[in-house]
Design a protein around this motif. Structure first.
Motif, PDB file in Angstrom:
ATOM      1  N   LEU A  10      38.838  43.879  37.988  1.00  0.00           N
ATOM      2  CA  LEU A  10      38.087  43.727  39.233  1.00  0.00           C
ATOM      3  C   LEU A  10      36.585  43.628  38.964  1.00  0.00           C
ATOM      4  N   ALA A  11      36.090  44.435  38.042  1.00  0.00           N
ATOM      5  CA  ALA A  11      34.665  44.382  37.696  1.00  0.00           C
ATOM      6  C   ALA A  11      34.310  43.023  37.097  1.00  0.00           C
ATOM      7  N   SER A  12      35.168  42.526  36.244  1.00  0.00           N
ATOM      8  CA  SER A  12      34.944  41.214  35.628  1.00  0.00           C
ATOM      9  C   SER A  12      34.949  40.111  36.688  1.00  0.00           C
ATOM     10  N   LEU A  13      35.900  40.182  37.595  1.00  0.00           N
ATOM     11  CA  LEU A  13      35.981  39.182  38.664  1.00  0.00           C
ATOM     12  C   LEU A  13      34.783  39.261  39.595  1.00  0.00           C
ATOM     13  N   GLU A  14      34.301  40.457  39.845  1.00  0.00           N
ATOM     14  CA  GLU A  14      33.123  40.631  40.704  1.00  0.00           C
ATOM     15  C   GLU A  14      31.914  39.944  40.078  1.00  0.00           C
TER      16      GLU A  14
ATOM     17  N   SER B 205      32.790  27.334  44.244  1.00  0.00           N
ATOM     18  CA  SER B 205      33.810  27.959  45.087  1.00  0.00           C
ATOM     19  C   SER B 205      34.233  29.308  44.516  1.00  0.00           C
ATOM     20  N   VAL B 206      34.393  30.268  45.393  1.00  0.00           N
ATOM     21  CA  VAL B 206      34.854  31.597  44.989  1.00  0.00           C
ATOM     22  C   VAL B 206      36.255  31.873  45.532  1.00  0.00           C
ATOM     23  N   GLU B 207      36.886  30.870  46.097  1.00  0.00           N
ATOM     24  CA  GLU B 207      38.191  31.043  46.743  1.00  0.00           C
ATOM     25  C   GLU B 207      39.247  31.583  45.770  1.00  0.00           C
TER      26      GLU B 207
END
Length: 59
Positions: free
Chosen positions: A14-18, A30-32
């Motif tokens: 989650l931290a990496s994706l954030e 795009s962040v979709e």
């Protein structure tokens, strides 16, 4: 898999994706896809957190 290890992996991802999401937002990309993966991980996190702890289950 050990519950704590699974939680650590989810939080790490989650931290990496954030960070990826913030970079994409800054660069007008795009962040979709990132949002959908984050949502799936949060649901998985909720399932893990709501599952019965093996220590408690044994009592």
């Amino acid at each position: 898999m050990d519950r704590l290890k699974l939680l650590q992996q989810i939080y790490s991802r989650l931290a990496s994706l954030e960070a990826d999401r913030e970079e994409a937002r800054i660069n007008n990309r795009s962040v979709e896809f990132i949002d959908s993966e984050m949502k799936a991980l949060r649901l998985k996190l909720q399932d893990v957190m709501n599952s019965v702890c093996p220590i408690i289950k044994g009592k």
